[in-house]
Motif scaffolding. Structure first.
Motif, PDB file in Angstrom:
ATOM      1  N   GLN A   2      -9.799  -4.688   0.079  1.00 50.28           N
ATOM      2  CA  GLN A   2      -9.929  -4.018  -1.213  1.00 50.28           C
ATOM      3  C   GLN A   2      -9.563  -2.540  -1.170  1.00 50.28           C
ATOM      4  O   GLN A   2      -9.360  -1.915  -2.200  1.00 50.28           O
ATOM      5  CB  GLN A   2     -11.366  -4.166  -1.730  1.00 50.28           C
ATOM      6  CG  GLN A   2     -11.790  -5.609  -1.948  1.00 50.28           C
ATOM      7  CD  GLN A   2     -10.911  -6.315  -2.970  1.00 50.28           C
ATOM      8  OE1 GLN A   2     -10.725  -5.823  -4.078  1.00 50.28           O
ATOM      9  NE2 GLN A   2     -10.370  -7.478  -2.610  1.00 50.28           N
ATOM     10  N   ASN A   3      -9.501  -1.969   0.027  1.00 48.20           N
ATOM     11  CA  ASN A   3      -9.157  -0.550   0.172  1.00 48.20           C
ATOM     12  C   ASN A   3      -8.553  -0.323   1.553  1.00 48.20           C
ATOM     13  O   ASN A   3      -8.437  -1.261   2.359  1.00 48.20           O
ATOM     14  CB  ASN A   3     -10.397   0.330  -0.047  1.00 48.20           C
ATOM     15  CG  ASN A   3     -11.586  -0.140   0.790  1.00 48.20           C
ATOM     16  OD1 ASN A   3     -11.460  -0.338   2.003  1.00 48.20           O
ATOM     17  ND2 ASN A   3     -12.731  -0.323   0.142  1.00 48.20           N
ATOM     18  N   LEU A   4      -8.184   0.929   1.831  1.00 50.90           N
ATOM     19  CA  LEU A   4      -7.535   1.245   3.109  1.00 50.90           C
ATOM     20  C   LEU A   4      -8.464   1.053   4.295  1.00 50.90           C
ATOM     21  O   LEU A   4      -8.024   0.661   5.374  1.00 50.90           O
ATOM     22  CB  LEU A   4      -7.016   2.682   3.089  1.00 50.90           C
ATOM     23  CG  LEU A   4      -5.730   2.944   2.309  1.00 50.90           C
ATOM     24  CD1 LEU A   4      -5.365   4.420   2.358  1.00 50.90           C
ATOM     25  CD2 LEU A   4      -4.578   2.105   2.868  1.00 50.90           C
ATOM     26  N   ILE A   5      -9.750   1.320   4.098  1.00 43.93           N
ATOM     27  CA  ILE A   5     -10.699   1.138   5.206  1.00 43.93           C
ATOM     28  C   ILE A   5     -10.745  -0.321   5.623  1.00 43.93           C
ATOM     29  O   ILE A   5     -10.687  -0.654   6.820  1.00 43.93           O
ATOM     30  CB  ILE A   5     -12.101   1.643   4.793  1.00 43.93           C
ATOM     31  CG1 ILE A   5     -12.071   3.153   4.550  1.00 43.93           C
ATOM     32  CG2 ILE A   5     -13.125   1.297   5.868  1.00 43.93           C
ATOM     33  CD1 ILE A   5     -13.371   3.712   4.020  1.00 43.93           C
ATOM     34  N   GLN A   6     -10.838  -1.216   4.656  1.00 47.97           N
ATOM     35  CA  GLN A   6     -10.846  -2.647   4.962  1.00 47.97           C
ATOM     36  C   GLN A   6      -9.505  -3.096   5.536  1.00 47.97           C
ATOM     37  O   GLN A   6      -9.463  -3.956   6.422  1.00 47.97           O
ATOM     38  CB  GLN A   6     -11.183  -3.446   3.711  1.00 47.97           C
ATOM     39  CG  GLN A   6     -12.601  -3.251   3.202  1.00 47.97           C
ATOM     40  CD  GLN A   6     -12.902  -4.116   1.992  1.00 47.97           C
ATOM     41  OE1 GLN A   6     -12.131  -4.998   1.619  1.00 47.97           O
ATOM     42  NE2 GLN A   6     -14.039  -3.861   1.352  1.00 47.97           N
ATOM     43  N   THR A  43      -3.285   9.980   6.793  1.00 47.44           N
ATOM     44  CA  THR A  43      -3.283   8.511   6.817  1.00 47.44           C
ATOM     45  C   THR A  43      -2.003   7.976   7.431  1.00 47.44           C
ATOM     46  O   THR A  43      -2.021   7.062   8.248  1.00 47.44           O
ATOM     47  CB  THR A  43      -3.440   7.956   5.389  1.00 47.44           C
ATOM     48  OG1 THR A  43      -4.603   8.529   4.782  1.00 47.44           O
ATOM     49  CG2 THR A  43      -3.580   6.443   5.417  1.00 47.44           C
ATOM     50  N   TYR A  44      -0.867   8.562   7.036  1.00 47.68           N
ATOM     51  CA  TYR A  44       0.435   8.132   7.564  1.00 47.68           C
ATOM     52  C   TYR A  44       1.187   9.359   8.092  1.00 47.68           C
ATOM     53  O   TYR A  44       2.055   9.915   7.412  1.00 47.68           O
ATOM     54  CB  TYR A  44       1.258   7.444   6.471  1.00 47.68           C
ATOM     55  CG  TYR A  44       0.572   6.252   5.850  1.00 47.68           C
ATOM     56  CD1 TYR A  44       0.425   5.068   6.566  1.00 47.68           C
ATOM     57  CD2 TYR A  44       0.067   6.313   4.550  1.00 47.68           C
ATOM     58  CE1 TYR A  44      -0.211   3.976   5.993  1.00 47.68           C
ATOM     59  CE2 TYR A  44      -0.561   5.223   3.976  1.00 47.68           C
ATOM     60  CZ  TYR A  44      -0.702   4.049   4.706  1.00 47.68           C
ATOM     61  OH  TYR A  44      -1.328   2.968   4.150  1.00 47.68           O
ATOM     62  N   PRO A  45       0.871   9.810   9.307  1.00 46.55           N
ATOM     63  CA  PRO A  45       1.475  11.041   9.832  1.00 46.55           C
ATOM     64  C   PRO A  45       2.994  11.008   9.907  1.00 46.55           C
ATOM     65  O   PRO A  45       3.656  12.020   9.654  1.00 46.55           O
ATOM     66  CB  PRO A  45       0.864  11.152  11.238  1.00 46.55           C
ATOM     67  CG  PRO A  45      -0.374  10.327  11.199  1.00 46.55           C
ATOM     68  CD  PRO A  45      -0.095   9.223  10.241  1.00 46.55           C
ATOM     69  N   ASN A  96       0.819  -1.219   0.000  1.00 52.87           N
ATOM     70  CA  ASN A  96       0.000   0.000   0.000  1.00 52.87           C
ATOM     71  C   ASN A  96       0.849   1.263   0.000  1.00 52.87           C
ATOM     72  O   ASN A  96       0.635   2.187  -0.792  1.00 52.87           O
ATOM     73  CB  ASN A  96      -0.915   0.009   1.232  1.00 52.87           C
ATOM     74  CG  ASN A  96      -2.044  -0.994   1.130  1.00 52.87           C
ATOM     75  OD1 ASN A  96      -2.365  -1.479   0.044  1.00 52.87           O
ATOM     76  ND2 ASN A  96      -2.661  -1.318   2.248  1.00 52.87           N
ATOM     77  N   ILE A  97       1.819   1.298   0.912  1.00 46.95           N
ATOM     78  CA  ILE A  97       2.589   2.529   1.101  1.00 46.95           C
ATOM     79  C   ILE A  97       3.585   2.733  -0.037  1.00 46.95           C
ATOM     80  O   ILE A  97       3.797   3.857  -0.498  1.00 46.95           O
ATOM     81  CB  ILE A  97       3.286   2.501   2.476  1.00 46.95           C
ATOM     82  CG1 ILE A  97       2.221   2.455   3.568  1.00 46.95           C
ATOM     83  CG2 ILE A  97       4.188   3.703   2.673  1.00 46.95           C
ATOM     84  CD1 ILE A  97       2.754   2.208   4.954  1.00 46.95           C
ATOM     85  N   ALA A  98       4.209   1.647  -0.500  1.00 46.63           N
ATOM     86  CA  ALA A  98       5.145   1.781  -1.622  1.00 46.63           C
ATOM     87  C   ALA A  98       4.423   2.265  -2.878  1.00 46.63           C
ATOM     88  O   ALA A  98       4.959   3.067  -3.646  1.00 46.63           O
ATOM     89  CB  ALA A  98       5.839   0.452  -1.886  1.00 46.63           C
ATOM     90  N   LYS A  99       3.193   1.800  -3.089  1.00 42.83           N
ATOM     91  CA  LYS A  99       2.439   2.260  -4.258  1.00 42.83           C
ATOM     92  C   LYS A  99       2.049   3.728  -4.117  1.00 42.83           C
ATOM     93  O   LYS A  99       2.110   4.499  -5.087  1.00 42.83           O
ATOM     94  CB  LYS A  99       1.174   1.415  -4.447  1.00 42.83           C
ATOM     95  CG  LYS A  99       0.327   1.884  -5.634  1.00 42.83           C
ATOM     96  CD  LYS A  99      -0.837   0.962  -5.890  1.00 42.83           C
ATOM     97  CE  LYS A  99      -1.712   1.512  -7.016  1.00 42.83           C
ATOM     98  NZ  LYS A  99      -0.977   1.718  -8.276  1.00 42.83           N
ATOM     99  N   GLN A 100       1.665   4.149  -2.920  1.00 42.11           N
ATOM    100  CA  GLN A 100       1.221   5.523  -2.717  1.00 42.11           C
ATOM    101  C   GLN A 100       2.354   6.533  -2.848  1.00 42.11           C
ATOM    102  O   GLN A 100       2.164   7.622  -3.393  1.00 42.11           O
ATOM    103  CB  GLN A 100       0.558   5.650  -1.342  1.00 42.11           C
ATOM    104  CG  GLN A 100       0.039   7.054  -1.042  1.00 42.11           C
ATOM    105  CD  GLN A 100      -0.776   7.106   0.221  1.00 42.11           C
ATOM    106  OE1 GLN A 100      -1.286   6.084   0.697  1.00 42.11           O
ATOM    107  NE2 GLN A 100      -0.922   8.287   0.800  1.00 42.11           N
ATOM    108  N   TYR A 101       3.557   6.160  -2.376  1.00 40.21           N
ATOM    109  CA  TYR A 101       4.636   7.135  -2.295  1.00 40.21           C
ATOM    110  C   TYR A 101       5.802   6.876  -3.258  1.00 40.21           C
ATOM    111  O   TYR A 101       6.547   7.798  -3.558  1.00 40.21           O
ATOM    112  CB  TYR A 101       5.188   7.186  -0.862  1.00 40.21           C
ATOM    113  CG  TYR A 101       4.236   7.794   0.138  1.00 40.21           C
ATOM    114  CD1 TYR A 101       4.149   9.171   0.300  1.00 40.21           C
ATOM    115  CD2 TYR A 101       3.422   6.989   0.920  1.00 40.21           C
ATOM    116  CE1 TYR A 101       3.288   9.733   1.218  1.00 40.21           C
ATOM    117  CE2 TYR A 101       2.546   7.543   1.851  1.00 40.21           C
ATOM    118  CZ  TYR A 101       2.481   8.917   1.996  1.00 40.21           C
ATOM    119  OH  TYR A 101       1.617   9.467   2.912  1.00 40.21           O
ATOM    120  N   LEU A 102       5.983   5.641  -3.706  1.00 42.69           N
ATOM    121  CA  LEU A 102       7.161   5.322  -4.512  1.00 42.69           C
ATOM    122  C   LEU A 102       6.821   4.846  -5.919  1.00 42.69           C
ATOM    123  O   LEU A 102       7.284   5.405  -6.911  1.00 42.69           O
ATOM    124  CB  LEU A 102       8.005   4.255  -3.796  1.00 42.69           C
ATOM    125  CG  LEU A 102       8.613   4.647  -2.437  1.00 42.69           C
ATOM    126  CD1 LEU A 102       9.318   3.442  -1.812  1.00 42.69           C
ATOM    127  CD2 LEU A 102       9.599   5.795  -2.612  1.00 42.69           C
TER     128      LEU A 102
END
Length: 368
Positions: free
Chosen positions: A328-332, A253-255, A112-118
């Motif tokens: 399927q998403n961040l909430i789940q 989401t990621y402070p 999740n995080i690598a896709k969002q930021y990298l």
């Protein structure tokens, strides 16, 4: 000529301290300020971290006492001595499930995080699979070598996090941290509950004490190992609130990542500190994930001895990947983490503490 101390396939107390610290510092370090800020006012969340840390140290010390009571037995063996083999099979299997779920959670977090930021254009499925293959390769080797990787990585991780904290001090605004002590105790306790998953990890002492040269030092090693992430979490929370304010922290989401993104090293020596932060964070998650994957393997192998380690790796890996890709998403994904923390509280903390009480009442000790 002296013998090499690392050749005895045992770990020392210092190594156990670092292993526990690495197991605790995981995905939670990126998200916990948000969960605390949701429940507490202004700066008071550090008290929640302290409360959660004190509870984690107490429970970790009790777990260390249980494991050190049976220094020559594996988890499955001493649970069988205390409560019988049927219960030992059940609890060890549940621990295997818990470890598998935690490994899946950590692996998906990396995706999740690598896709969002990298890797914004790379499918999360491919990022997650690539990381799983690396974890799988590491877990296939020696357990002692795997555990001693923590000695190499943790000092680097702490150094970079310390650098991030030092260079964010100049962004602190005192208006963000006032008023002091405005939260009631119920809010502080709710905030402490939000740090629960972030401070999980001391339960690994139940499985790795058998590898220690001095198993009687296990309780002290747990306390020392937990002290590192507790201090780290307190300082990170203070900086997140001081830089962003509680209102902003609630909506990040990621402070902790956002904190690192704002760092600028004078002289342009490092232009993008967040890239360095991501690198060391992935090293931390790698250690954490391999520990949980190794525990999943060891619990299953202790019950079903006919299958080899490599066979269990081939069986577990697709299961870990399928579980990791279920949200399927961040909430789940975060809901999955919350449910996992409640499941772990019962399996990893409540039941082992009850087993320690039963062992003391019945006078059950290591017989060999």
């Amino acid at each position: 000529m002296n013998n090499v101390s690392y050749a005895d396939q045992k770990i020392g107390s210092r190594e156990m301290v670092i292993i526990i610290a690495n197991a605790v510092i995981g995905v939670g370090i990126l998200t916990f300020p948000r969960s605390i800020a949701d429940e507490t006012d202004a700066f008071d969340g550090w008290i929640s971290v302290l409360i959660a840390g004190a509870a984690a140290c107490l429970i970790g010390w009790l777990l260390g006492r249980l494991a050190s009571r049976f220094p020559n037995h594996t988890f499955f063996e001493y649970v069988a001595l205390i409560a019988g083999r049927p219960f030992a099979y059940l609890l060890t299997l549940l621990f295997g499930v818990y470890s598998t779920l935690l490994a899946s959670f950590e692996i998906r977090a990396v995706g999740n995080i690598a896709k969002q930021y990298l890797f914004t254009t790379t499918p999360v499925e491919m990022i997650t699979l690539a990381f799983l293959l690396i974890v799988q390769y590491a877990a296939a080797g020696s357990r002692i070598a795997l555990l001693r990787l923590n000695l190499l990585f943790l000092p680097i991780v702490l150094l970079v996090i310390f650098m991030v904290q030092v260079y964010t001090l100049r962004f602190l605004e005192w208006e963000n941290v006032r008023p002091f002590f405005s939260s009631d105790w119920m809010s502080l306790l709710k905030g402490a509950k939000g740090v629960g998953l972030s401070l999980s990890g001391s339960e690994i002492v139940l499985f790795y004490t058998v590898l220690m040269r001095r198993p009687q030092d296990a309780p002290k090693s747990v306390i020392a190992g937990l002290a590192i992430p507790i201090l780290l979490y307190m300082t990170i929370y203070m900086l997140v609130i001081g830089v962003f304010s509680p209102a902003v922290a609630k909506n990040l989401t990621y402070p902790t990542i956002e904190l690192a993104k704002g760092v600028e090293v004078p002289g342009g020596f490092i232009e993008r500190v967040e890239s360095l932060f991501f690198t060391i964070w992935i090293m931390t998650i790698f250690n954490t994930c391999t520990i949980w994957f190794d525990l999943a393997l060891s619990t299953l192998r202790s019950m079903f001895t006919r299958l080899s380690k490599f066979a269990w790796i081939l069986i577990l890996s697709p299961i870990v990947y399928l579980i990791a890709m279920t949200p399927q998403n961040l909430i789940q994904f975060f809901a999955f983490g919350d449910r996992l923390s409640y499941f772990g509280a019962v399996i990893a903390y409540v039941i082992p503490v009850l087993l320690l009480a039963i062992a003391k009442l019945r006078g059950v000790k290591d017989s060999g």
